[in-house]
Design an enzyme around this catalytic site. Structure first.
Site, mmCIF file in Angstrom:
data_model
loop_
_atom_site.group_PDB
_atom_site.id
_atom_site.type_symbol
_atom_site.label_atom_id
_atom_site.label_comp_id
_atom_site.label_asym_id
_atom_site.label_seq_id
_atom_site.Cartn_x
_atom_site.Cartn_y
_atom_site.Cartn_z
ATOM 1 N N GLY A 60 -43.948 -22.055 9.822
ATOM 2 C CA GLY A 60 -44.449 -21.015 9.573
ATOM 3 C C GLY A 60 -43.588 -19.892 10.178
ATOM 4 N N CYS A 61 -44.503 -19.115 10.297
ATOM 5 C CA CYS A 61 -43.842 -17.363 10.070
ATOM 6 C C CYS A 61 -43.896 -17.151 11.458
ATOM 7 C CB CYS A 61 -44.177 -16.320 9.787
ATOM 8 S SG CYS A 61 -46.331 -15.528 9.300
ATOM 9 N N TYR A 62 -44.889 -17.816 12.441
ATOM 10 C CA TYR A 62 -45.420 -17.377 14.039
ATOM 11 C C TYR A 62 -44.474 -18.585 14.331
ATOM 12 C CZ TYR A 62 -49.320 -13.915 13.141
ATOM 13 O OH TYR A 62 -49.872 -12.595 13.242
ATOM 14 N N THR A 92 -41.820 -20.252 13.436
ATOM 15 C CA THR A 92 -40.546 -19.843 13.756
ATOM 16 C C THR A 92 -40.036 -19.096 14.793
ATOM 17 O OG1 THR A 92 -40.021 -20.516 11.699
ATOM 18 C CG2 THR A 92 -38.550 -19.075 12.129
#
Lengths: 346, 346, 346, 346
Positions: free
Chosen positions: B148-150, B152
């Protein structure tokens, strides 16, 4: 009518004062100053004012100005403020100072975070102008130190918890985010549209922002004990608004419902603090252009931490609106006079 | 040429995959799917692609698609992904799944935060695709759970501290901020321009965001001990970018200089992690459009806390760029192939 | 490898040249200059470049620079460019000049709109670098006058109509809108975030913008007759993009379908001009970050007027991308080399 | 106190009406309706209102509503308005209709641009509510057709020229630009933040926008002759504001100074029209949140054309502010009551 001077009217807090006071039924702005734009109509600098406030910006001559008005708002950089405030006071004027110069009670602390204070003898009479905490003293003051924008959001956000001894004062971490008007109106590459737009960053990380001593002073008074906080400001690509996300550790078990009740009781009757229902959180979009501080409180069941989120418009409750609120109190006017406008959305 | 299908190509991660792969010298995107826009050219949905990628969006028929390509990127919502990934695997395809469906090793945890897992038997073979931590396993995998973006931004931000046992794992607080593309492309009032613009807010406060178990799983592996974090996401009025401000308490005394050295050593040779010099902090503006993760580290001398700030582009390192990085590794290509473009500024 | 110097690398067109050339397989940027930031790494000024282009910015010493490189891009203000371009040419270098100094064929016209030209003797050898109109001459040139951003959008938008003698040349009205990066990177109050954001305005109204003579020169060549246009630029609160809405009166009856056919024929095979189908109109969002010029054509049946809408990224096709396109042609490389990247959306 | 209902209060013009009327000394909003949000407090939909206007949104029952109030503002889509306005009128209420339903005098024209009119018999009594042109009729009306946003900016921009027969009525070209709130609050992909932000586009090109007949009707009355205009709307990535750039050809030679004098005379005493001095041009940023229309006039000496630039806030002078101005006139109140607030900047 109360005659008012706005000293330092070519910045964003200056024009916001004019906007607010234009609609104030008991005030007339009769003098505006600006060194860099002296001689020009203020409506030339801020065309929103055209046809409604076309006063000519004057150079700052404290004695002359004091002779014409009842109340002076000083919207100057720190140091510049304390160079002129004494004159206004000597001439019997009420002063609301929007700079940092009279916010810290201790001249040594000021010296450490800013520079040597020029008029430490005035500090005892200056009242830190957060009406929710110090309404009575403001009424009797003649020198108001108008709170900083970040401090307003943080102190209002934490007051019930500290006063109620709900949290460990050493556990406070404030992650704060501000719109770009907080950076002022001076011509710097860092504040250009293309540098700010579509970007988000932290700045002044690591306990170096000058609003920290002000926040700690007030929180310590609430807690009844000295304390040190972590404070990290961030820059948001928008014009207005501050949102502070505040983490702390409760001393005992609490629920969000209990905390909302605590906040509602603490701020009962306050015209400009809105405690949000459990499960509702504030947005700067919902206070933009208004004098409100919206506060939401959450308990993270997994970690036990309390998370308070508070939102203000940095130019209104965080500066010019609060300044007018303080002026109303000093002048014996109804506290909300001229301030009961709604936020603008969208 | 490696033939690639992008399943779920009408969202923002889908078009970003097409953008990146268009410049990849060893890949040809030959199939794109979308249920709602099936039958239309993808360049009709995303006119940036016109004249360069005018493939017709197809309905998702896993067997047919698998027959045409070598690698499948699934850019679907969770649950939708695990309904089709097994078919792709069965037909021998390499899969990079951008959904949450294969990120959590434990199906029960998935069940708690999402819903009942449909194919728990595949979880053991799925590799959590953070190349900086798991490069060798990715090379041998056929199913990558793209982070996921968060997560990472948080995991890369904390890995050196946890691996080095520098901090108390129980002390971690993550205050994260994301651009609006993270909210996806579905038509909701909350995501309208006028609702998002000129506002800043927290959401999912109190330990309820679904990226939490994913972050905790990976941090626990690094720390060698289970841990629980506080995580608060916020929405920034900008298109792209995630900035995570991460607070923790060191177990002993450390300086920023020592930490920068630690980070530089940990990430030595990493092509896409840039450890910033002491005193320099990242901005999402400086990684926009690129596959970089920029990390700055500060020690707050007053409170003793460590503050790590990490920035990524949520659609690149936080999604599609990292997916291509994983694909490169899986396919035996140089890891940076097609990814060594610079960010776009302004 | 072609060695390249970027003279004036601390502005937005400078960093965009670096971004584009970083991905160019036949070019190495080996020298970057900036007076105000000399001595600092360019990646300090533009952190997007960190780790990929960390060249130290030099002071501009034309002879020394010319000795090190094959091609020079001058991204300087007008007047500053013509002070150094002659030296580069004398030393046998190919020059792509992004300033206005060599765009006007007539030194008197230059003198009227800018100031006295310093090197009028070079004007005959300068080629106005719009590849779609003058590809062969560019191939043989050693001095390219890279077109202005507004002119690129307007000339490409009108070329088929004027060349085809479809419209009355006296009827042209151009209403153009530009993102803020077009205003450059110098520190001015007018370009501050809070001054630009959430506002839209016209500027230079009434036929005074310096891009007018350049547009009229090229349109007159296309029309085979002198002409005068109305041109009104506007400032849009966004980073990148120019959209020109162009009104004209046809000399006879035409339909939109006929015009689309005309445009498609005129631009057949052009790699960077996309003629949109009838009924489809461009957006700057769809060319952002790319070298495309998108053009839509409409006939207003009620008034008989033709309306052409053209969109470019002012920093790419309107400046640095077109400069690289010209360099490719001058150097005998494939015209699209290093330029075939897609726009970034969102 | 005048009791007011706002029918269709969950859109942007609805909340703007509430914002304005909240500060109006002679009005109490006592009823708000919304079909989709009926039963919820309006402050739940628009949290700016919390604590100040917490009325429950009702379903629209015209008879019941009419029984409770004196004045009705209908902020509904076209067609929905004419379904309920007759009932309000029948029950003797004053109606300010913000939809398009009563703006066109000719039901056939309405039928051509919209659909068959349901109550053509009411058209003769409806007054097109542009106070600057029709103040006396508004005072006596009971049904005001509140002008569209684009039409307000265009008609005010052209009235002096047409009334003074200064220009050729056939020469008018309007290039108009609107902020995104003009697109309303319904959930469409096209209006998502990431679709609108950082992009600029034209829409409804070629004489198809529904505001055209309304503009032409009013301009024809001013000119004393039928006329046809070219009108091209554009979408600006900002919340509020319309700027119209209007081109026309004078019938004889005029100077900008003469035109400014003409405009000043025409709008003398008008409280909400600000004619800017020669050489000064408006920005939407300078009217944001206010009821002003700012107008600048320029003559292009090179082409002879006149260029008028007018700016309004589409939600205030372009909708809700003008509606309140009309209500004041209808109700015999001072025209500026509750409307003399300044714009918000930044």
């Amino acid at each position: 009518m109360i005659k008012v001077a706005i000293v330092g009217a070519s910045g964003y807090t200056g024009v916001e004062l004019i906007r607010i006071l234009h609609a104030h039924p008991e005030v007339a702005v009769t003098c505006v100053t600006s060194e860099q734009s002296a001689g020009r109509p203020v409506s030339d600098v801020f065309p929103t004012l055209r046809g409604r406030c076309d006063l000519i910006l004057e150079s700052l001559e404290p004695v002359g100005i004091a002779g014409q008005v009842d109340v002076v708002f000083t919207a100057l950089p720190h140091k510049a403020a304390m160079a002129v405030v004494p004159t206004f006071l000597k001439m019997g004027k009420d002063v609301v100072d929007l700079s940092a110069d009279y916010r810290l009670h201790d001249a040594d602390v000021y010296g450490k975070w800013y520079e040597k204070h020029l008029t430490p003898e005035l500090l005892p009479q200056a009242v830190y102008g957060l009406p929710e905490l110090r309404r009575d003293k403001i009424r009797e003051a003649n020198l108001i130190a108008n709170p900083g924008c970040y401090p307003t959001s943080v102190i209002l956000g934490l007051a019930p918890l500290l006063k109620g001894k709900v949290i460990d004062p050493k556990s406070i971490i404030v992650d704060a985010k501000s719109g770009t008007s907080g950076a002022g109106r001076s011509a710097k590459v860092d504040n250009l549209y293309c540098e700010v737009n579509e970007g988000f960053k932290a700045y002044g990380v690591g306990g170096v922002h000058r609003h920290i001593p002000e926040i700690e002073q007030e929180l310590a008074l609430l807690a009844g004990t000295p304390l040190t906080i972590s404070f990290t400001p961030h820059l948001v690509p928008m014009d207005r608004g501050i949102l502070s996300t505040i983490y702390s550790v409760p001393t005992g078990k609490v629920t969000a419902a209990e905390l909302v009740t605590l906040y509602e009781a603490f701020y009962e009757g306050e015209p400009f603090v809105r405690v949000l229902p459990e499960g509702v959180l504030p947005s700067t979009a919902h206070v933009r252009g208004s004098n409100f501080c919206d506060i939401g409180v959450v308990v993270d069941e997994r970690t036990g931490r309390i998370i308070v989120v508070s939102a203000i418009d940095n130019l209104v409750k965080g500066a010019s609106g609060q300044a007018v609120q303080n002026m109303n109190l000093m002048c014996g006017l109804p506290e909300t006079l001229g301030l009961d406008f709604l936020g603008i959305f969208p």
